[in-house]
Design a protein around this motif. Sequence first.
Motif, PDB file in Angstrom:
ATOM      1  N   LEU A  13     -57.286  18.446   0.126  1.00 42.75           N
ATOM      2  CA  LEU A  13     -58.210  19.427  -0.442  1.00 42.75           C
ATOM      3  C   LEU A  13     -58.006  20.811   0.171  1.00 42.75           C
ATOM      4  O   LEU A  13     -57.972  21.815  -0.545  1.00 42.75           O
ATOM      5  CB  LEU A  13     -59.658  18.965  -0.249  1.00 42.75           C
ATOM      6  N   VAL A  14     -57.828  20.882   1.480  1.00 45.81           N
ATOM      7  CA  VAL A  14     -57.605  22.164   2.152  1.00 45.81           C
ATOM      8  C   VAL A  14     -56.292  22.792   1.682  1.00 45.81           C
ATOM      9  O   VAL A  14     -56.231  23.998   1.407  1.00 45.81           O
ATOM     10  CB  VAL A  14     -57.625  21.976   3.694  1.00 45.81           C
ATOM     11  N   VAL A  15     -55.248  21.984   1.549  1.00 42.56           N
ATOM     12  CA  VAL A  15     -53.958  22.509   1.098  1.00 42.56           C
ATOM     13  C   VAL A  15     -54.070  23.043  -0.324  1.00 42.56           C
ATOM     14  O   VAL A  15     -53.560  24.121  -0.642  1.00 42.56           O
ATOM     15  CB  VAL A  15     -52.858  21.430   1.213  1.00 42.56           C
ATOM     16  N   LEU A  18     -55.908  26.292  -0.281  1.00 42.24           N
ATOM     17  CA  LEU A  18     -55.074  27.370   0.249  1.00 42.24           C
ATOM     18  C   LEU A  18     -54.040  27.833  -0.770  1.00 42.24           C
ATOM     19  O   LEU A  18     -53.746  29.024  -0.873  1.00 42.24           O
ATOM     20  CB  LEU A  18     -54.374  26.915   1.532  1.00 42.24           C
ATOM     21  N   LEU A  19     -53.486  26.901  -1.532  1.00 46.23           N
ATOM     22  CA  LEU A  19     -52.473  27.268  -2.516  1.00 46.23           C
ATOM     23  C   LEU A  19     -53.067  27.999  -3.717  1.00 46.23           C
ATOM     24  O   LEU A  19     -52.510  28.989  -4.187  1.00 46.23           O
ATOM     25  CB  LEU A  19     -51.723  26.018  -3.004  1.00 46.23           C
ATOM     26  N   PHE A  20     -54.165  27.504  -4.237  1.00 42.76           N
ATOM     27  CA  PHE A  20     -54.722  28.051  -5.475  1.00 42.76           C
ATOM     28  C   PHE A  20     -55.881  29.013  -5.257  1.00 42.76           C
ATOM     29  O   PHE A  20     -56.185  29.810  -6.119  1.00 42.76           O
ATOM     30  CB  PHE A  20     -55.187  26.914  -6.389  1.00 42.76           C
ATOM     31  N   GLY A  21     -56.556  28.927  -4.149  1.00 43.66           N
ATOM     32  CA  GLY A  21     -57.714  29.776  -3.903  1.00 43.66           C
ATOM     33  C   GLY A  21     -58.962  29.197  -4.554  1.00 43.66           C
ATOM     34  O   GLY A  21     -58.891  28.327  -5.422  1.00 43.66           O
ATOM     35  N   ARG A  22     -60.115  29.672  -4.129  1.00 45.77           N
ATOM     36  CA  ARG A  22     -61.374  29.126  -4.636  1.00 45.77           C
ATOM     37  C   ARG A  22     -61.609  29.480  -6.094  1.00 45.77           C
ATOM     38  O   ARG A  22     -62.133  28.693  -6.857  1.00 45.77           O
ATOM     39  CB  ARG A  22     -62.551  29.657  -3.798  1.00 45.77           C
TER      40      ARG A  22
END
Length: 73
Positions: A13-15, A18-22
Amino acid sequence: MGSFSIWHWLIVLVVVLLLFGRGKIPELMGDMAKGIKSFKKGMSDEDEVASSKTVEHRPDETIDPTKEKVSKS
């Protein structure tokens, strides 16, 4: 070996965040929903066009192209 723990899912989930943004994930989901709606609308439009082109066949009648009227044989 086949299942993941809660820590594995949190790291994934964190990755992803980080890749797509909120803000990017809801935007992607909205675009996907619009695509599905457009696809469904296109399929229903295609069905309406196909049903409107259906011609009833009557073997005892012929159409004379010069007169544009139906004549019985």
